[in-house]
Each structure stands twice: as C-alpha cells, then as structure tokens.
Design an enzyme around this catalytic site. Structure first.
Site, mmCIF file in Angstrom:
data_model
loop_
_atom_site.group_PDB
_atom_site.id
_atom_site.type_symbol
_atom_site.label_atom_id
_atom_site.label_comp_id
_atom_site.label_asym_id
_atom_site.label_seq_id
_atom_site.Cartn_x
_atom_site.Cartn_y
_atom_site.Cartn_z
ATOM 1 N N THR A 188 18.864 -26.822 -9.359
ATOM 2 C CA THR A 188 19.543 -27.501 -10.459
ATOM 3 C C THR A 188 20.840 -28.138 -9.959
ATOM 4 O OG1 THR A 188 18.639 -25.997 -12.116
ATOM 5 C CG2 THR A 188 20.700 -27.095 -12.672
ATOM 6 N N ARG A 216 8.091 -24.364 -21.133
ATOM 7 C CA ARG A 216 9.282 -23.554 -20.853
ATOM 8 C C ARG A 216 10.511 -24.425 -20.658
ATOM 9 N NH1 ARG A 216 13.270 -23.147 -16.488
ATOM 10 N NH2 ARG A 216 14.069 -21.000 -16.491
ATOM 11 N N GLY A 218 14.729 -23.892 -19.612
ATOM 12 C CA GLY A 218 15.731 -22.953 -19.128
ATOM 13 C C GLY A 218 17.101 -23.194 -19.734
ATOM 14 N N GLY A 240 20.590 -21.269 -11.849
ATOM 15 C CA GLY A 240 20.065 -19.935 -11.557
ATOM 16 C C GLY A 240 18.835 -19.607 -12.380
#
Length: 331
Positions: A188, A216, A218, A240
């Site tokens: 990221t 999904r 994040g 992370g």
C-alpha cells in the site's frame, strides 16, 4: 530575564520549525536485506524519491497539503514496485481491484473509492468524490461510472497487471498459505503533508491483499482506519494487515491521542501500533502535524518510506535499522 529568554526560545523554535513537511510510504512488511534484491531496493528508493519530489514541488510553491499528497501518491500508483495502481495485487479471481482515500485536515472533507478497475490514478478518483460529489465513499461499478463522468484518465485493466503479482497469486493458490500476501509485504502507498499555511492532509492507495475474495475491502479507503487528517491533531496514512487496522481505528485513534491526550506524534503512533500488534496485526503508519513535526512507526522488519521538509531534511529508507520518523532510533 526569564520572559526574555522564553521569547528568544520561542522565536528560535519558530525559525527552525518546518514551513512544510511531507512523509510518504510504499508499504510495510517482511523487508529484510536478504529478501529484497539490490534491483528491488534501488527501484523502490528511486520511486520514493520521485514521489517526494512531486509532493515537494507543490509545497515549496505554497501549494495545499491535499494537492501535495495527491501528487505524491500518483507517482507511486504508476510504479510497479508497489501494491497500488500499476503493480496492484490480484484478487482470487485474477482481477485488480483498487482502493483509495484522501482527506483534507482543513475541514475534514474526504473522498474514498473501493473496487475500482479502470481509473489510472485511484487517488484522483477519491479526490473527485471529495470535491465533486455529495458523498464520501463510492465502490465498484458506481465508482467506475463516476470516474468516467468526471473525465478521469481510464486505462484497460491490463495496465495494472504485472507478472510478479500474478506469480504471487499462483503461489498463494498452490501453497494454500492463508488469506494474506505470500511474501507478507503490504505494498500500500500513502502520503501525509503539512503545508505552509499549517494545514494537513492524508492520502492512501492500494490493491488490497493477494487472493482477496468476496469484495473484500481493507483499511486504506476507510476514513479513520487507514486514512485520516484533522488540522486539530495530525494526518495519518497506514499500511498493513487491514482487518486489524480497521478494528483498532488506527488513523483516527492516533489523531485522538494527539488531540485529547497530548501525545507527541511518535508516542501516539507507537502506542497504537503496539495495540495493533497485540491484536495480531502488522504494518506501519506515517504521521505529520500542523506544527510540521513528522513521525513513522511500524512493527514489521521494514517499511518503504521517505521524508522531505522545508528545513532541508531528505530521507528515503526501507529497513528497520535505518532511522525512524521524528525520533532517530525509536522503536
């Protein structure tokens, strides 16, 4: 004498404080010297330096922090060393689905997108959501449609795909190693900035995690989890294991500790990252505040990162034994 000395100290502090600050990251994870090739190391550092230069060009001319973070992240979205834009990881079905967010600390306006597939720079799409829509968060087909309507640059989905990311997906499927990136490198990208007017902003962009399924999403595009900016506290961009960052509300939690508890940026970042580790998560954050202070904190062996300030500080780093954030050597 004490009043005069105090005034002199305050003046000296003002003279040495940065007029502007910029911190960027390209992901955290298992980044050890024996696992990263010299070519990968050099390529990532060059891209980080280029991103710093793009953001610095905005800030040095008196530009807004929100413009600087967008400029820096766009550079990283175009570089295949990172998991954002070109070079994004694949879903389990073999697609690239991109997430991004941006937030302006002046008024806490924000924009975010998830699951987009054709916008070359997802961070610019998030910016368009913030500036040109009544909403904060758009997803999937609706976000793609809005992007086209806004005239943002569109690319064929193959633009984002790279052989290395496909190899990682194939390895994950073959080894059945679990739900996260095979190499545990969260690529990221993100940027935080403080401009000459004392305003802060944050932006984050990602391809998610290798093999993600069922739509999904994040932490990166979630305001308060992976991205947050508030002139009353600080600006934060995270990277992370997103599920844990969501549960901890990492970005907002750091800002809350600064604003209400009086923590320094480093204290707040270290405390919250320790909490993430206790929950079972790994990763890192970058932070800057309205005074120009900067920090980063990570509980992994490394994080692609860089800092530039108006005082002349320039740094690009990868490994954990290189200088950290606002407090050299801090853990």
């Amino acid at each position: 004498m004490s009043l005069i000395l105090g005034a002199l100290l305050m003046t000296a502090a003002a003279d040495t404080a940065p007029q502007w600050s910029l911190v960027i990251h390209g992901g955290a994870g298992v980044l050890d010297r024996d696992r990263v090739t010299k070519e990968q190391d050099a390529g990532a550092r060059a891209a980080l330096a280029q991103a710093l230069a793009a953001g610095e060009a905005v800030l040095a001319k008196g530009g807004a922090a929100v413009d600087a973070v967008e400029a820096a992240v766009k550079v990283l979205e175009d570089d295949p060393h990172f998991n954002a834009g070109r070079g994004a990881v694949f879903t389990y079905e073999g697609k690239n689905e991109l997430d991004a967010a941006i937030m302006d600390g002046r008024d806490r306006s924000a924009g975010a997108v998830a699951g987009v597939t054709r916008t070359r720079h997802p961070v610019s799409l998030a910016r368009a959501v913030k500036d040109d829509s009544p909403h904060v968060f758009l997803i999937a087909d609706g976000a793609d449609t809005f992007s086209r309507e806004q005239g943002l640059e569109q690319v064929d989905p193959s633009w984002f795909a790279t052989p290395e990311r496909r190899r990682q997906l194939e390895e994950l499927k073959a080894r059945k190693v679990g739900w996260f990136d095979v190499d545990m490198k969260y690529g990221t990208v993100g940027a935080v900035a403080r401009d000459a007017d004392g305003h802060v902003a944050a932006a984050t962009s990602t391809g998610g995690v290798t093999g993600k399924r069922w739509g999904r999403v994040g932490d990166a595009p979630l305001i308060g989890a992976g991205t947050y900016a508030d002139d009353r506290a600080c600006a934060v961009s995270a990277t992370g294991s997103g599920e844990f960052f969501i549960r901890a509300g990492v970005a907002h939690e750091i800002c809350a500790r600064v604003r209400f508890k009086g923590d320094t940026l480093q204290q707040a970042a270290d405390t919250v990252m320790a909490e993430v580790k206790t929950l079972g998560g790994s990763g890192g954050v970058i932070v800057t505040g309205p005074t120009g202070d900067v920090a980063w904190s990570f509980n992994t062996s490394g994080m692609y990162r860089g800092i530039a300030t108006s005082t002349g500080r320039r740094q690009v780093a990868v490994y954990g034994d290189e200088e950290r954030g606002g407090e050299p050597g801090a853990k």
